[in-house]
Every structure is written in C-alpha cells, then in structure tokens.
Design an enzyme around this catalytic site. Structure first.
Site, mmCIF file in Angstrom:
data_model
loop_
_atom_site.group_PDB
_atom_site.id
_atom_site.type_symbol
_atom_site.label_atom_id
_atom_site.label_comp_id
_atom_site.label_asym_id
_atom_site.label_seq_id
_atom_site.Cartn_x
_atom_site.Cartn_y
_atom_site.Cartn_z
ATOM 1 C CG ASP A 1 1.600 -14.797 6.403
ATOM 2 O OD1 ASP A 1 2.395 -15.466 7.086
ATOM 3 O OD2 ASP A 1 0.606 -15.295 5.854
ATOM 4 C CG ASP B 1 0.059 -12.029 -0.812
ATOM 5 O OD1 ASP B 1 -0.280 -10.942 -0.318
ATOM 6 O OD2 ASP B 1 -0.442 -13.119 -0.457
#
Lengths: 376, 376
Positions: A93, A267
């Site tokens: 991320d 996720d």
C-alpha cells in the site's frame, strides 16, 4: 516490447470475472485474496504455510516497513522478497492509510503528509513521490498511489477535496513510477459515499491509463449496502481490461458480493487478526472459540477441511489455548482462517470458470446461515 | 509380571550414562532434554515440530493445567495426550514449585498447601495425594512427588525441615500412586546446598524403591559450582539402575557438566523462554538477535544446522522480527533453540556410546568459547 505485467481475463459469469495477473515473480489467480504481511510477516504464520494455502501474493504495509526495518535498509538487504523469504508477488500500500490511522501529529497539504512515528515519535514526511520511492526500495511488484482516505461520515466538500487531491497525487505517482516493465502502480478511486464523486474519480483515473485500479475508502465503518452501492457506481467507469482491487475488504460475505460485482482482488486483516482473537471462519460461518460451549467438544472445526488446523485439532483444545492466551491458539486459528479464505477464493474461481457462480454464492451463504454444528 | 516401565543402561563413559527409559507410550533416549509444555503447549511451536526435532517426551506443569483447563476436564476429554495431540510420553511436575513461585496466599503445613490461583484468585488446596490424583487425571506417564522447594539462601534449619517434610510427602505420594505398571512416580531429592541433608534425602528416598529419582531445588539462583557439588554429593546415594532427573536445568553448559556427573534427564524453559526474548542458542554460543550488529547481516544463525529456523532465515530478518515484537520471531528462535538443545543431546548420546564424551564436551565448549561469527 510487451510489458511482462499483464492482466488476462479468462472467463466471466455475470459480472464476476476469472482472470490472471502475471508478472515476473508469478501469476495471481483472480479473484484473489491477499494475506496481509504487515511488517514483513503474516502474523503467527510461517510464509511457507501461507504459500501452501494457495496465496499467490501477499501485501506489505509501507508505513510499517518504512519505520522498521526502514526502506533504505530493506533495499540494501536485497529487497523485501529476499528479506522475508517470499519470492512471489508482493503488493504494497502507499502508507497513507496507516499514516492517517496510526501516527500522531499529521500535517497534510498538497505536498504530502508530515507525521510522527507511532514507535519512537520521530518526524517523517511522505509525498506521493516519496511513497513510490519507498515502494521501489522495497522492490514491490504492485505499488499503490498515495491517496487521502477521509473517515466517513464527512462533509461532501471534504470528501471532494480529498478525492481531487488524490487524483492529483495519482498523476504525480504515475510520473514518479515511470516506466517499469513487470511492475505496476495502481490508482485508487476515492469519493466516499457520494456517487458522482466516485464516478469523477474513476473516470479521471481511467484517463491516466494505469495498470490497475483500486477502490479505496470503503469498509471503514459504513453499512455493507453503501459499500456495494459504491462498487456498483464505480465499476462501469473503470476499464474492463485492468484488474480491480477492493482495498481492505473484507468478510467472506463482502468478498462474495463484491466478486459478483466485478472485483478481482482483496486484502484484509480480518482472517489474521480475528484468528489471534479466538474467532474462526468456517464453511458453517464464524465460530467464537472463547465460547464455553466448545470447552469439552473434541470435534474439529471442520472435519472436511484439508487444513490441519481445521481438521486435526479439537475445539476443546482451541478453546483452552484461546482462553489461556497461548500463542498456539492464534497460530492455529490464523492458519484455519487463511485456509478458509483461500479455499473460498478457489471455490469462487472454479465456479466462475464453470459458469455457476450465482449457485456457488447461494450455496455458500446457505451453509453460513445454517450455522455451526449443534452443541454436544 | 514385568513392569512395562523400564530403565535400561546401554553404555557408560566415565560417570556419563547412555540409557533408555521405556514405557507403553514410547522410549526416551537418555540423556534426554524434555521441552516444557507448560499449559498443554510448548509455547510458539506446533507439537509436530517438537517431535521432529527429536523430543521423546515433553513436560506438563500440573499447577497450570489444574487451573486451566482443569484436571477433571482433561480426564473427561481423554487425558492430556489426547487433548494436545502428543501420543508420546509426558512427565508432569507435582505443581509444588509453581505454587510456591506463582500463586498468592500460601499456607503450607504437613497436610499440604493452600493457595490462591494467579488467574482468578480462587482458593485451591493441594496435598501430596491430590497432586498424584491430578497427575493421574492428566494421565501423565512420569509423575513427580509433591515436595517443598525452599528458595536459597535459607537457614539450615529451614532447609532440613522442608527436606524432611518432602520425604514424608514422598511416602504419601508413593502410597497414593500405588502400583501402576507402565507409569512411574519419581521422588525428589531436596536439601538445599547442605551436603549431609542431600545425602540424607537421597538415601531415604532410595529406600522407598521408586522408579526414578529427581534432584530438585537447584538452578534456583546459586552458582553453577554449588549445583555441580550438590549433584556430586547426591548421585553416589542414588541407585545406579534408576533414571536420574535434574529438575529445571538448564544452560547447555549445565547439561554437559551434569551429564558428566551421571544425570539422565533435564527440563528447562530456557530454550523456549529465551527464544521469545530474542536469544538464540547455537554451536557458537548464545546470540542476542536484538543486537544492532545483526541488523544488516543476511547470514543465517547456523548454516550447518538441519533446522530451517537456523539455516534458512537471515539474522537481519530475525533481528527485525525481534525488534518489531512479531510472533514469528519467537516462533523461529524457539524452533532454533529446541533444535539446538535436541541436537546437543543427540551429540551427547552418540559420544557416550562411542566412549568419547570427554572429548565431545571439550570440543563443544571450545566452539562456544570461540564465539559467534565475526561481524560483517
């Protein structure tokens, strides 16, 4: 020259898609669930186990990794894959989400965000360019743009401001990422719960011609219906030929319903975090192992599972381990949960291939609704 | 009828002994190290791994297990082996040591000890008979007498009083245990650091004709020399044909020197507890993974080990995991440490068989003294 990062659509069933995201380090079978390897470890698991369960890719958190062990250090050690012994794809991320949720003293403006480490209080600055630089130092295969994710509820004005800035940051991240064959930088659709802002974000990002698109800022406390509405609003404005990643989602039910709407990647910390707190995900729904009903139940969580944690250990033992706060409890329940999540994704993929996704979804939900085994 | 619990001496080398303790659930190759499975789990390990490392037996703590999940519950569930999935021998302590060290409000007299659970404050009473009853409910293969272990330093009067009471308790435990073919109840030599009390204890216990003998009350903070002196004082007064167990010991060096004096069995939390605190035991001595020197060292702990934790993971990654308090750090270092302890015992056994124990001991100590790899 053909990019070695590719997305191939293998089959569709309604809006549900079966595909493959391929890159030099491996191929991700989609729909895919990516276990969260926060700070270079999927908590309470050996990565060999994670792989054996069928994970094609794991996620790393840029915020955690930049603080410890540090991006430059990871680079000197040969990159994240080498350090943690995971030679397969890794998505990172941007760090933005954790900066907002974990760190203190945030100063956010067009340039980026200045924040205090939650570990030692040290000041850090992250710009869109620095986020991409860090993800590059980690040697991440799929990198995410820096974005601003506002907490809902928020005013439309505030949501719009953050979304527009995230768009400008997407352009800066694209420029910073440049041309990296075999790797990808994904943009992130923002816009809160306001349909026209989601559309604006998706269209503007699509115009950038990125290699993949995420939908961010959902599963942050809003009702599931709002999340699904926003997915329905957004997806028609994203290109068909690129993978779609719903960030931070979710429950097994969230995933089924999102796949039905055309999402390819997920996720979530839910299977790992819940596992450390005594909760098991199974074919028969969620089971809270802290509950006294399991104290003398020598049956396994799921006698039909291929995962040893689900099949070979009794509920009584799991109950004891959870009650006694023994690490083996978290190890076994995390193992069970990741196994369930990966098995669910495998079932989804197979059902789409066979054109029976709607039936698979209905059957799966019916099993959950029927609930756990009757107490002994 | 021959008892199916047997001790066989296979070889001796000086005072060091190579033997086998056999019982229906399996054979313990001695000298043996017993990993500590406190409350039904060897912390941070799957028991399959513990077995694969070469453990023939593990230890369970009666105090912990009687409080949680409770002895009667364990019995209803088929015994400890069934509950925890360890079909091999289990030794349980009497509970006395933890009652003294962990619980509050102790009232100790000839009848036994009354104490408050450290978990919920509930009052419990344990007599010698109840300790044996609990160990029977757990279905323990080797049970220990209840004893009183005084903390050193203590007055000779106090040490003698506790030792004499422990002798009377040994008789009561023997009577409570009765005749159980295939299982054993061991007596525990007490007497602190006072030679004539150790001799008195060993001789009186030997007179009871028990199936095995432990030396207790050592490794509780006294210098290693005192411990070794007490072993030297005690052993001549124990029967040759019975196994000798040194309780709660110890470091690899403690074990080498104790084997040299005729000890057959050990247990200690050191490899497991140290592993959770960042310390690795290796051929080259102890390595503190918290130390900054390991931060960018991609070499494994021991490239020659057969244990994946020692051979396949870098010091840099272990350092990172330990610093970040990640459970995988404790999982890997515990694995490494138990592997080292079991490999050391295997080396000891082989050396005794081959009549070169003194050389093995000297070589092993020399490797430790040479120390860890030079920093990069």
């Amino acid at each position: 020259m053909t990019d070695t990062f590719q997305f191939k659509l293998l089959a569709t069933d309604g809006k549900a898609r079966r595909g493959e995201v391929s890159m030099p380090r491996g191929t991700i079978r989609t729909p895919a669930f990516m276990p969260v390897g926060t700070v270079g470890t999927v908590k309470a698991m050996y990565l060999d186990q994670v792989r054996e369960l069928g994970a094609d890719i794991i996620l790393g958190n840029t915020y955690h990794l930049m603080l410890r062990p540090g991006a430059e250090r990871v680079a000197r050690l040969g990159g994240l894959h080498e350090l943690i012994r995971w030679p397969f794809p890794i998505l990172t991320d941007s760090g933005g989400f954790q900066v907002m949720s974990l760190s203190g003293l945030r100063k956010l403006d067009e340039q980026g965000v200045t924040f205090k480490s939650h570990i030692d209080g040290a000041l850090h600055h992250m710009s869109p360019e620095r986020s991409i630089e860090i993800q590059g130092l980690l040697d991440s295969d799929i990198q995410m743009q820096l974005d601003e994710c506002v907490a809902l509820p928020a005013s439309p004005k505030e949501i719009e401001r953050a979304m527009e800035m995230s768009l400008r940051w997407a352009e800066r991240c694209k420029a910073a990422f440049g041309d990296q064959p075999g790797k990808a930088m994904f943009g992130i659709v923002q816009g809160g719960d306001i349909p026209h802002l989601r559309v604006r974000s998706a269209e503007a990002l699509s115009g950038l011609g990125l290699k993949g698109y995420a939908i961010g800022g959902l599963a942050v406390g809003e009702p599931q219906e709002v999340m699904l509405d926003m997915i329905d609003t957004t997806i028609p404005h994203l290109p068909t030929e690129k993978p779609r990643y719903l960030m931070g989602v979710g429950t097994p039910d969230d995933m089924l319903k999102s796949v039905a709407r055309g999402i390819d990647m997920f996720d979530c910390v839910m299977p790992t975090r819940s596992g450390r707190h005594g909760l098991a995900f199974t074919r028969r729904g969620r089971i809270n192992l802290r509950n006294a009903r399991h104290a003398e139940d020598m049956r396994p969580l799921d006698e039909e599972s291929t995962c040893p944690a689900a099949r070979d250990y009794s509920r009584a033992y799991l109950h004891h381990l959870v009650r006694a706060n023994e690490s083996l409890g978290g190890m076994l329940l995390t193992w069970n949960n990741l196994s369930y999540y990966q098995d669910l994704m495998a079932g989804i993929r197979k059902a789409i291939e066979e054109g029976r996704f709607a039936d698979f979804m209905a059957e799966t939900q019916e099993m959950w609704a029927r609930g756990d085994l009757a107490p002994l």
